[in-house]
Design an enzyme around this catalytic site. Structure first.
Site, short mmCIF file in Angstrom:
data_model
loop_
_atom_site.label_atom_id
_atom_site.label_comp_id
_atom_site.label_asym_id
_atom_site.label_seq_id
_atom_site.Cartn_x
_atom_site.Cartn_y
_atom_site.Cartn_z
N ARG A 78 -43.38 44.60 73.00
CA ARG A 78 -42.17 44.66 73.83
C ARG A 78 -42.52 44.20 75.24
O ARG A 78 -43.40 44.79 75.87
CB ARG A 78 -41.63 46.09 73.83
CG ARG A 78 -40.48 46.28 74.79
CD ARG A 78 -39.93 47.70 74.78
NE ARG A 78 -38.94 47.77 75.83
CZ ARG A 78 -38.94 48.66 76.82
NH1 ARG A 78 -39.85 49.60 76.88
NH2 ARG A 78 -38.01 48.61 77.76
N HIS A 122 -35.66 44.76 83.23
CA HIS A 122 -36.55 45.89 83.52
C HIS A 122 -36.72 45.97 85.04
O HIS A 122 -37.82 45.83 85.56
CB HIS A 122 -37.89 45.71 82.79
CG HIS A 122 -38.69 46.97 82.62
ND1 HIS A 122 -39.12 47.43 81.39
CD2 HIS A 122 -39.17 47.85 83.50
CE1 HIS A 122 -39.83 48.54 81.54
NE2 HIS A 122 -39.88 48.82 82.83
N GLU A 167 -33.99 51.68 80.75
CA GLU A 167 -33.80 52.88 81.58
C GLU A 167 -32.80 52.68 82.72
O GLU A 167 -33.17 52.73 83.90
CB GLU A 167 -35.15 53.37 82.14
CG GLU A 167 -36.19 53.65 81.07
CD GLU A 167 -37.50 54.18 81.63
OE1 GLU A 167 -37.62 54.32 82.86
OE2 GLU A 167 -38.41 54.46 80.84
N ASN A 297 -37.23 56.00 75.43
CA ASN A 297 -38.47 56.17 76.18
C ASN A 297 -38.64 57.66 76.42
O ASN A 297 -37.81 58.30 77.09
CB ASN A 297 -38.40 55.44 77.54
CG ASN A 297 -38.45 53.94 77.37
OD1 ASN A 297 -38.58 53.42 76.25
ND2 ASN A 297 -38.35 53.22 78.47
N TYR A 299 -41.37 60.72 77.57
CA TYR A 299 -42.66 61.11 78.15
C TYR A 299 -42.83 62.61 78.25
O TYR A 299 -43.91 63.13 78.03
CB TYR A 299 -42.81 60.50 79.56
CG TYR A 299 -43.00 59.00 79.53
CD1 TYR A 299 -44.27 58.45 79.39
CD2 TYR A 299 -41.91 58.15 79.59
CE1 TYR A 299 -44.45 57.07 79.34
CE2 TYR A 299 -42.08 56.76 79.53
CZ TYR A 299 -43.35 56.24 79.41
OH TYR A 299 -43.52 54.88 79.34
N GLU A 356 -41.03 53.40 74.37
CA GLU A 356 -42.13 53.76 75.27
C GLU A 356 -42.54 55.20 75.01
O GLU A 356 -41.68 56.08 74.89
CB GLU A 356 -41.73 53.67 76.75
CG GLU A 356 -41.64 52.29 77.30
CD GLU A 356 -41.27 52.27 78.79
OE1 GLU A 356 -41.61 53.23 79.51
OE2 GLU A 356 -40.64 51.28 79.19
O1 IFM Z 1 -44.10 52.27 83.95
C1 IFM Z 1 -42.88 52.84 83.56
C2 IFM Z 1 -42.02 51.83 82.85
O2 IFM Z 1 -41.80 50.71 83.64
C3 IFM Z 1 -40.68 52.44 82.50
N1 IFM Z 1 -40.84 53.70 81.82
C4 IFM Z 1 -41.76 54.66 82.37
C5 IFM Z 1 -43.10 54.02 82.65
C6 IFM Z 1 -44.08 55.05 83.22
O3 IFM Z 1 -43.58 55.58 84.41
#
Ligand code: IFM
Length: 452
Positions: A78, A122, A167, A297, A299, A356
């Site tokens: 990606r 992005h 995002e 995404n 985290y 992500e």
């Molecule tokens: O680096 C970023 C990415 O550009 C978008 N999602 C989160 C990642 C980590 O912060």
């Protein structure tokens, strides 16, 4: 008998990057200035005073980088297209060398057996469009559709997976309310306008991309959280609903055919004197254009605490024992499982890709010349286990992309946070596989993750 920890044979195993974070060559071959060029060049914006001018120099080293991806054995990659490389002024004359770069990149991937997943936006808006108000000006949605048309017309015969936006919450709120991302504005009214125009541009672009890329899958990527109250108090429960609205429902609801959430409209009006009065007839219908997948995404989770509430109960979520990454984000794979199930049961996307997931930890090169990044490896493994458990619940998860392929420019943190499977020495641009990369390769080869 099937191994219970195996993933579907059609599963996409990938890694992800974005243009500004890796390409460098910020003003080469006719590329126009982007809002991130402008923002990072302004003093005091980036933690370590760095810029993306050179970054990983991927613009010049892309062939070797694709070779490394092939060695990693991923079957998907990606990446994002820099709008200002293709249309330096945001609209108007096409910069052919810029478009050629992505053309070669796509061919390079396909010849190595790697499926391209292309993100159109992005965060690196052409600065020329920012001068006209950028995402706060409704005109931008038309410019975005034109840009999507230019790129999909050129690459659409070979690219079969398109992500309109990455995002939009970050672009809208970090860029226009908090001001810690480009374009550095601090105004909630502008953040709401940006939210709406980002989503509108997505909805308008979906049919255009489909037109130029027959049988392609088109979707959008959101940064989503599992939100849990810190205590059983009513105040924390209310805060959890509010945070869920802010990060998740403000974007999921309109994309999946509901209106902007009513409670959030009240919240923005009361707390920030900001209103969604830019919505016009037909906009919500456009935003809810059918998508083939939702990109997620993930985290960390969000623990909701109403610190101002007088009657609050002591927190029952013990974050003291939790593990945190270098970003200060709690490691909580169980929440990925909860989130995927919630998305599936509440919104029913046809497919989900985890576009992500990954972690920043400090990396050191040991005397044996290796990088033993056990914590990153453990993070990815635990999240793959959570993803697998979600598939077992019926979630239509079709792929997983580690953020990131290599260390890169982490926005306002500059080069101080390393997310890569490959270590990058930013002095000489050497790449070195970390232990997590070598392990990920084995997982891909096996098509499964071990349960322990
Ligand atoms: O680096 C970023 C990415 O550009 C978008 N999602 C989160 C990642 C980590 O912060």
């Amino acid at each position: 008998m099937t191994d219970v920890w195996s993933f579907p044979s059609s599963f996409f195993w990938g890694t992800a990057t974005s243009a500004y974070q890796i390409e460098g060559a910020w003003n080469e071959d006719g590329k126009g200035e982007s809002i991130w060029d402008r923002f990072s060049h302004a003093p005091g914006r980036i933690l370590d005073g760095s810029t993306g001018d050179v970054a990983c120099d991927h613009y010049h080293r892309w062939q070797r980088d694709l070779d490394l991806m092939q060695e990693l054995d991923v079957n998907a990659y990606r990446f994002s297209v820099a709008w200002s490389r293709v249309l330096p002024q945001g609209r108007g004359k096409i910069n052919e060398p810029g478009l050629d770069f992505y053309d070669r990149l796509v061919d390079g991937l396909l010849s190595r057996g790697i499926t391209p997943f292309v993100t159109l936006y992005h965060w690196d808006l052409p600065q020329a469009l920012q001068e006209e108000g950028g995402w706060t000006n409704r005109r931008i949605a038309e410019d975005y559709v034109n840009y999507a048309e230019v790129v999909s017309r050129r690459l659409g015969d070979r690219v079969k997976h398109w992500i309109t936006h990455n995002e939009p919450w970050v672009a809208a709120f970090l860029g226009h309310a908090m001001g810690i991302h480009a374009p550095g504005i601090q105004d909630f009214q502008q953040a709401l306008a940006a939210t709406h125009h980002l989503l509108l541009s997505h909805g308008w672009a979906v049919p255009v991309i489909r037109q130029h890329s027959p049988r392609a899958e088109v979707g959008i990527t959101l940064n989503l959280h599992d939100v849990v109250p810190a205590s059983p108090s009513y105040a924390d429960a209310n805060m959890a609903r509010q945070i869920d609205g802010y990060f998740n429902r403000m974007f999921l609801d309109p994309i999946f055919g509901r209106h902007y959430p009513a409670d959030m409209l009240v919240f923005f009006a009361r707390q920030h004197d900001a209103r969604m009065d830019m919505v016009q007839e037909g906009d919500l219908q456009a935003i809810s254009a059918h998508i083939d997948f939702l990109g997620v995404n993930y985290y960390t989770r969000q623990v909701a605490r109403d610190a101002a509430a007088a009657d609050n109960l002591p927190p029952t979520i013990n974050t003291a024992e939790s593990e945190f990454t270098e970003m200060g984000w709690e490691v909580h794979p169980h929440s990925l499982h909860r989130l995927l199930n919630r998305l599936h049961f509440d919104y029913q996307p046809r497919q989900i890709y985890i576009t992500e997931n990954g972690a920043a930890f400090t990396d050191t090169i040991t005397p044996d010349g290796r990088i033993h990044d056990e914590r990153r490896l453990a993070y990815i493994k635990a999240h793959l286990q959570a993803a697998h458990a979600a598939i077992a619940c019926g979630v239509p998860l079709a792929g997983y992309f580690v953020w990131s392929f290599m260390d890169n420019f982490e926005w306002s943190y500059g080069y101080s946070k390393r997310f890569g499977l490959y270590y990058v020495d930013f002095e000489d641009q050497k790449r070195l596989p970390k232990d997590s990369a070598l392990w990920y390769r084995q997982v891909i080869a096996a098509g499964s993750v071990s349960p322990d």
